[in-house]
Design a protein around this motif. Structure first.
Motif, PDB file in Angstrom:
ATOM      1  N   HIS A 112      -7.653  -9.580   5.665  1.00 49.51           N
ATOM      2  CA  HIS A 112      -7.690  -8.384   4.815  1.00 49.51           C
ATOM      3  C   HIS A 112      -6.273  -7.928   4.458  1.00 49.51           C
ATOM      4  CE1 HIS A 112      -9.281  -4.249   3.679  1.00 49.51           C
ATOM      5  NE2 HIS A 112      -7.978  -4.043   3.804  1.00 49.51           N
ATOM      6  N   GLU A 113      -5.416  -7.817   5.475  1.00 45.57           N
ATOM      7  CA  GLU A 113      -4.064  -7.306   5.216  1.00 45.57           C
ATOM      8  C   GLU A 113      -3.270  -8.271   4.340  1.00 45.57           C
ATOM      9  OE1 GLU A 113      -3.559  -4.328   5.714  1.00 45.57           O
ATOM     10  OE2 GLU A 113      -5.237  -3.985   7.066  1.00 45.57           O
TER      11      GLU A 113
ATOM     12  N   GLN B 258       0.817  -1.218   0.000  1.00 46.82           N
ATOM     13  CA  GLN B 258       0.000   0.000   0.000  1.00 46.82           C
ATOM     14  C   GLN B 258       0.848   1.264   0.000  1.00 46.82           C
ATOM     15  OE1 GLN B 258      -2.713  -1.558   3.334  1.00 46.82           O
ATOM     16  NE2 GLN B 258      -4.064  -0.218   2.198  1.00 46.82           N
TER      17      GLN B 258
ATOM     18  N   HIS C 279      -3.701  -8.119   0.627  1.00 48.41           N
ATOM     19  CA  HIS C 279      -2.925  -7.090  -0.080  1.00 48.41           C
ATOM     20  C   HIS C 279      -1.632  -7.677  -0.660  1.00 48.41           C
ATOM     21  CE1 HIS C 279      -5.084  -3.350   0.603  1.00 48.41           C
ATOM     22  NE2 HIS C 279      -5.252  -3.647   1.880  1.00 48.41           N
TER      23      HIS C 279
ATOM     24  N   CYS D  67     -10.749   0.209   3.763  1.00 49.91           N
ATOM     25  CA  CYS D  67      -9.345   0.036   3.385  1.00 49.91           C
ATOM     26  C   CYS D  67      -8.760   1.405   3.103  1.00 49.91           C
ATOM     27  CB  CYS D  67      -9.251  -0.850   2.144  1.00 49.91           C
ATOM     28  SG  CYS D  67      -7.555  -1.132   1.584  1.00 49.91           S
ATOM     29  N   LEU D  68      -7.543   1.641   3.585  1.00 48.54           N
ATOM     30  CA  LEU D  68      -6.905   2.936   3.369  1.00 48.54           C
ATOM     31  C   LEU D  68      -6.647   3.190   1.880  1.00 48.54           C
ATOM     32  CD1 LEU D  68      -4.393   2.927   6.357  1.00 48.54           C
ATOM     33  CD2 LEU D  68      -6.700   3.917   6.255  1.00 48.54           C
TER      34      LEU D  68
HETATM   35 NI    NI Z   1      -6.644  -2.594   3.063  1.00 46.17          NI
END
Ligand code: NI
Length: 177
Positions: free
Chosen positions: A145-146, A54, A149, A103-104
């Motif tokens: 979730h992480e 990210q 990525h 999510c960022l």
């Molecule tokens: Ni995320």
């Protein structure tokens, strides 16, 4: 260290499969600096977690937890601050539960995503020491979730009913986006 720019959905760097952290990088100043930047960036954005891709770093590193009460997830239980490198996830049953995620990299939106409720995960910390945990609920959700990525998957691809996808301030007016 420093707050880094968070890549947003549409940036193809978020779609890559990240590379394993090589042995030579553990306990290095470079890995410590990356983790410090991830932590600063997550804190500045009130994230529950963040993954290295990210911020444009194509390595299998995620961090999460340790933020105390989180304005973006006020009802979420506390998760200890964790650095997880080269993660391996193992669902402990087929049971899944739907829950709202943000999510960022997908700012301003929330979607309802099914995740395994019971999970064993393992990996290495910043020094390369192996560890393993058995978790459930929100902790299990955050890890899934992480770690998605790291395989180039953003949560909207996991939404099964797209009527449960929308803008945070419309869905949950009391929440911070
Ligand atoms: Ni995320």
């Amino acid at each position: 260290m420093s707050i880094r720019e968070i890549l947003r959905m549409g940036d193809e760097r978020l779609l890559r499969v990240a590379e394993p952290v090589p042995t030579s990088l553990f306990a290095s100043e470079a890995l410590r600096a990356l983790i410090a930047d991830l932590r600063d960036t997550m804190a500045a954005a009130s994230g529950a977690g963040i993954a290295a891709p990210q911020i444009g770093v194509n390595l299998r590193v995620v961090i999460f937890g340790g933020t105390g009460p989180n304005p973006r997830y006020p009802d979420a239980p506390g998760i200890p601050f964790t650095v997880l490198c080269n993660p391996v996830l193992e669902p402990l049953s087929d049971a899944r539960q739907a829950g709202w995620e943000g999510c960022l990299s997908v700012p301003g939106l929330r979607g309802e995503v099914p995740r395994f409720t019971h999970l064993r995960y393992g990996g290495q910390d910043a020094d390369g020491a192996a560890f393993e945990r058995t978790v459930e609920g929100f902790h299990a959700r955050v890890v899934q979730h992480e770690c998605d990525h790291l395989d180039g998957i953003l949560y909207p691809r996991r939404i099964e009913d797209l009527t449960n996808f929308g803008f945070t301030d419309v869905l949950f007016p009391a929440l911070v986006a």
